[in-house]
Design a protein around this motif. Sequence first.
Motif, PDB file in Angstrom:
ATOM      1  N   UNK A 162      18.840  17.979  -4.025  1.00  0.00           N
ATOM      2  CA  UNK A 162      19.803  18.926  -4.586  1.00  0.00           C
ATOM      3  C   UNK A 162      20.264  19.923  -3.530  1.00  0.00           C
ATOM      4  N   UNK A 163      19.341  20.384  -2.686  1.00  0.00           N
ATOM      5  CA  UNK A 163      19.714  21.308  -1.614  1.00  0.00           C
ATOM      6  C   UNK A 163      20.663  20.645  -0.620  1.00  0.00           C
ATOM      7  N   UNK A 164      20.407  19.384  -0.294  1.00  0.00           N
ATOM      8  CA  UNK A 164      21.292  18.650   0.617  1.00  0.00           C
ATOM      9  C   UNK A 164      22.684  18.481   0.006  1.00  0.00           C
ATOM     10  N   UNK A 165      22.729  18.205  -1.297  1.00  0.00           N
ATOM     11  CA  UNK A 165      24.013  18.054  -1.980  1.00  0.00           C
ATOM     12  C   UNK A 165      24.768  19.380  -2.014  1.00  0.00           C
ATOM     13  N   UNK A 166      24.024  20.481  -2.199  1.00  0.00           N
ATOM     14  CA  UNK A 166      24.662  21.793  -2.190  1.00  0.00           C
ATOM     15  C   UNK A 166      25.282  22.084  -0.826  1.00  0.00           C
ATOM     16  N   UNK A 167      24.549  21.760   0.234  1.00  0.00           N
ATOM     17  CA  UNK A 167      25.090  21.960   1.584  1.00  0.00           C
ATOM     18  C   UNK A 167      26.325  21.103   1.796  1.00  0.00           C
ATOM     19  N   UNK A 168      26.297  19.879   1.279  1.00  0.00           N
ATOM     20  CA  UNK A 168      27.440  18.988   1.408  1.00  0.00           C
ATOM     21  C   UNK A 168      28.655  19.545   0.660  1.00  0.00           C
ATOM     22  N   UNK A 169      28.374  20.200  -0.469  1.00  0.00           N
ATOM     23  CA  UNK A 169      29.465  20.755  -1.279  1.00  0.00           C
ATOM     24  C   UNK A 169      29.960  22.097  -0.754  1.00  0.00           C
ATOM     25  N   UNK A 170      29.217  22.697   0.184  1.00  0.00           N
ATOM     26  CA  UNK A 170      29.581  24.011   0.672  1.00  0.00           C
ATOM     27  C   UNK A 170      29.110  25.129  -0.237  1.00  0.00           C
ATOM     28  N   UNK A 171      28.073  24.832  -1.054  1.00  0.00           N
ATOM     29  CA  UNK A 171      27.527  25.829  -1.972  1.00  0.00           C
ATOM     30  C   UNK A 171      26.270  26.448  -1.370  1.00  0.00           C
ATOM     31  N   UNK A 172      25.976  27.714  -1.645  1.00  0.00           N
ATOM     32  CA  UNK A 172      24.768  28.347  -1.111  1.00  0.00           C
ATOM     33  C   UNK A 172      23.503  27.753  -1.728  1.00  0.00           C
ATOM     34  N   UNK A 173      22.596  27.301  -0.876  1.00  0.00           N
ATOM     35  CA  UNK A 173      21.371  26.650  -1.349  1.00  0.00           C
ATOM     36  C   UNK A 173      20.529  27.612  -2.184  1.00  0.00           C
ATOM     37  N   UNK A 174      20.546  28.892  -1.841  1.00  0.00           N
ATOM     38  CA  UNK A 174      19.721  29.859  -2.573  1.00  0.00           C
ATOM     39  C   UNK A 174      20.258  30.164  -3.970  1.00  0.00           C
ATOM     40  N   UNK A 237      31.080   8.376  -0.164  1.00  0.00           N
ATOM     41  CA  UNK A 237      31.529   9.277   0.886  1.00  0.00           C
ATOM     42  C   UNK A 237      30.606  10.453   1.147  1.00  0.00           C
ATOM     43  N   UNK A 238      29.387  10.376   0.643  1.00  0.00           N
ATOM     44  CA  UNK A 238      28.418  11.467   0.831  1.00  0.00           C
ATOM     45  C   UNK A 238      27.281  10.934   1.707  1.00  0.00           C
ATOM     46  N   UNK A 239      27.175  11.380   2.956  1.00  0.00           N
ATOM     47  CA  UNK A 239      26.239  10.777   3.916  1.00  0.00           C
ATOM     48  C   UNK A 239      24.790  11.229   3.734  1.00  0.00           C
ATOM     49  N   UNK A 240      24.216  10.894   2.573  1.00  0.00           N
ATOM     50  CA  UNK A 240      22.828  11.270   2.277  1.00  0.00           C
ATOM     51  C   UNK A 240      22.070  10.031   1.820  1.00  0.00           C
ATOM     52  N   UNK A 308      12.514  19.498   7.410  1.00  0.00           N
ATOM     53  CA  UNK A 308      13.516  19.309   6.361  1.00  0.00           C
ATOM     54  C   UNK A 308      13.568  20.499   5.404  1.00  0.00           C
ATOM     55  N   UNK A 309      12.405  21.004   5.010  1.00  0.00           N
ATOM     56  CA  UNK A 309      12.359  22.128   4.081  1.00  0.00           C
ATOM     57  C   UNK A 309      12.938  23.401   4.698  1.00  0.00           C
ATOM     58  N   UNK A 310      12.746  23.549   5.989  1.00  0.00           N
ATOM     59  CA  UNK A 310      13.361  24.681   6.685  1.00  0.00           C
ATOM     60  C   UNK A 310      14.868  24.510   6.797  1.00  0.00           C
ATOM     61  N   UNK A 311      15.286  23.292   7.101  1.00  0.00           N
ATOM     62  CA  UNK A 311      16.705  23.038   7.297  1.00  0.00           C
ATOM     63  C   UNK A 311      17.533  23.307   6.044  1.00  0.00           C
ATOM     64  N   UNK A 312      16.963  22.999   4.871  1.00  0.00           N
ATOM     65  CA  UNK A 312      17.734  23.192   3.626  1.00  0.00           C
ATOM     66  C   UNK A 312      17.479  24.569   3.006  1.00  0.00           C
ATOM     67  N   UNK A 313      16.650  25.370   3.652  1.00  0.00           N
ATOM     68  CA  UNK A 313      16.453  26.737   3.189  1.00  0.00           C
ATOM     69  C   UNK A 313      15.399  26.919   2.118  1.00  0.00           C
ATOM     70  N   UNK A 314      14.617  25.850   1.809  1.00  0.00           N
ATOM     71  CA  UNK A 314      13.562  25.984   0.815  1.00  0.00           C
ATOM     72  C   UNK A 314      12.330  26.658   1.406  1.00  0.00           C
ATOM     73  N   UNK A 315      12.028  26.325   2.655  1.00  0.00           N
ATOM     74  CA  UNK A 315      10.890  26.917   3.348  1.00  0.00           C
ATOM     75  C   UNK A 315      11.403  27.962   4.324  1.00  0.00           C
TER      76      UNK A 315
END
Length: 316
Positions: A162-174, A237-240, A308-315
């Motif tokens: 979900x965090x990766x999808x949010x980043x793809x959408x341009x939405x704030x992960x937090x 079209x979503x590279x995940x 990965x957890x750091x990259x998506x802002x969870x950790x």
Amino acid sequence: MLKKSFLTGVIALAFSAGLAAAEPAKVLIPANPGGGWDGAGRETMAAFNKSGVFTDGVSFTNKGGAAGTIGLAEFVRTAEGDDNALLVTGVIMVGGVISNKTPVSLDNTTPLARMTNEYNAIAVPADSPIKTPQDFLAALKADPGALSVGGGSAGGVDHVLLALLAKQAGAPVDKINFVSFSGGEILASLGGGKIKAAISGASEFRDFAKSGRIRLIAVTGPTRVEGLDVPTLKESGIPIEIGNWRGFVGAPGMSEAGRKTWLDRFEKLHASDVWKEALKAHGWEDAYLAGDEFKAFIKAEESNWTTALKDVGILK
């Protein structure tokens, strides 16, 4: 007298070299009944019995919560030195240990075998206006807090996706609205409209989707899942691409004889036609990796998931 002494010695040797061979297995499932971990644990042990590889019986204990780390802590506390104790594990537990900063980790167990990998699916209620992966991204971008998305424990594969999808959408992960579940109740919540979407293993959603109670809009593997007419994120079209492996570890202090016994059993199960049928029936990918190679894989996963957890802002 000599004969009696010899037989006594043989019996003693049998118990010391392979106690696991004479007693039921005790399997701790670190999740509530229903869901992926529960299915993986119970179906694997059923395959053991059906294949004839291990027929000495099994008892199950479900201990869910905190990405499997509550079950892990219970297992480490109670199973010390038990050659018949097994814990179902997987990538979600790796992430849970990291994100929850738990005092115990898989280093406290005896890695035995990784058995399966399963790709996730994104599901919505049957009457949802979200019909495609692009619709899902649009909803995330418009108001990430309004899109309640159910999944497994925080810090697990579902949460990271979900965090990766949010980043793809341009939405704030937090701002994402991730609702954590520890078992199969996610299906009732999704089907009842209590959440607007859900992320879990494709096999968990299969029957509900076929009955028309929910609709699958995407899967996260490199190719479509057999038996499901659902596009991959990549073809949309979503590279995940992200998967969810599961396997088994033994108790802390498991004897070398016990470890060898279970490694031999997992190897025989993996080679059996019964296991091949189970993989196909549940839509699982064969991800067999055993012993020291599995142990090294877990160490690599710990490093990968920390990043990965750091990259998506969870950790933080």
